[in-house]
Design a protein around this motif. Structure first.
Motif, PDB file in Angstrom:
ATOM      1  N   THR A  29       0.932  -1.403   0.201  1.00 29.02           N
ATOM      2  CA  THR A  29      -0.233  -0.446   0.072  1.00 29.02           C
ATOM      3  C   THR A  29       0.628   1.194   0.676  1.00 29.02           C
ATOM      4  N   ASP A  44      -7.144   0.171  -3.584  1.00 29.83           N
ATOM      5  CA  ASP A  44      -6.307  -1.049  -2.370  1.00 29.83           C
ATOM      6  C   ASP A  44      -6.908  -1.935  -1.459  1.00 29.83           C
ATOM      7  N   GLU A  45      -6.102  -2.942  -2.125  1.00 33.74           N
ATOM      8  CA  GLU A  45      -6.505  -3.926  -0.928  1.00 33.74           C
ATOM      9  C   GLU A  45      -7.664  -5.477  -1.741  1.00 33.74           C
ATOM     10  N   THR A  61      -3.150  -3.419  -5.054  1.00 34.11           N
ATOM     11  CA  THR A  61      -2.666  -3.844  -4.285  1.00 34.11           C
ATOM     12  C   THR A  61      -3.455  -5.184  -3.341  1.00 34.11           C
TER      13      THR A  61
HETATM   14 MG    MG Z   1      -1.720  -2.925   2.034  1.00 29.64          MG
END
Ligand code: MG
Ligand code: ATP
Length: 191
Positions: free
Chosen positions: A35, A122-123, A154
């Motif tokens: 991240t 993100d994620e 990510t």
């Molecule tokens: Mg992360």
């Protein structure tokens, strides 16, 4: 001279790279840094006066230091957080799926925008891994995005089809992590 020859080879190689395009970038692996590396790219983008957006699919209990700073760039940075907890905190799959779908609707809107140079998801890999979102639909939205838009995805355990579709994939390797030695999550390092 040897150095001159090396420079000629290098110049030739640089000259042979002529393509410019929006990259599909994946940061995966078990090591720390996925991240934070994505936010490093965001800094590079806004440093060039370009616009970036972030969607956080799995929001932890913590508010992060980087969000506060990056949102300080005003109209250059847009930030969307899913707003629910972690699966293993909530133990409520239906709620998590619904929250991921809402986050994905936001992400889809961003992926259609010509004004954004960078979109950080993100994620997203976690949401895909648990089948909270249809992988086919995600890949189709990536393929249809503006030609010059960069996307960073990510999260651990990137799905093979995403790796296949990506232009740039970096795997953070876990060599050593302080959690194993009992060091807790600390402000400024973990959040
Ligand atoms: Mg992360
Ligand atoms: P960061 O946000 O620091 O770049 P990351 O995105 O690579 O980390 P995640 O898988 O998203 O890592 O994990 C989020 C949190 O878990 C981070 O605060 C990080 O410090 C911690 N973490 C990352 N890797 C590990 C690991 N191998 N063992 C334990 N904790 C980890």
């Amino acid at each position: 001279m040897k150095m001159e020859r090396r420079k000629a080879v290098q110049d030739e190689e640089v000259a042979s790279k002529t393509v410019e395009k929006g990259l599909l970038i994946v940061h995966t692996g078990a090591g720390k840094g996925k991240t934070t590396a994505a936010f490093g790219l965001l800094l590079r983008t806004v440093g060039r006066g370009r616009k970036a957006a972030v969607v956080q699919f799995i929001k932890g209990a913590w508010s992060t230091g980087e969000r506060t700073v990056l949102e300080g760039f005003g109209p250059l940075v847009e930030w969307h957080t899913m707003g629910e907890g972690f699966t293993w905190d909530t133990q409520d799959r239906a709620r998590d799926v619904a929250a991921c779908c809402r986050a994905w609707e936001v992400a889809r809107g961003l992926l259609a925008r010509e004004d954004l140079s960078l979109v950080v998801l993100d994620e997203l890999n976690i949401a895909l891994r648990y089948d909270y979102l249809p992988l086919d639909e995600v890949l189709a939205a990536f393929a249809a995005r503006p030609a010059m838009q960069h996307v960073v995805v990510t999260g651990r355990n990137a799905r093979p089809a995403l790796v296949e579709a990506a232009d740039l994939v970096t795997e953070m390797t876990l060599v050593k992590h302080h959690f194993a030695a009992g060091v807790k999550a600390q402000e400024g390092i973990e959040f």
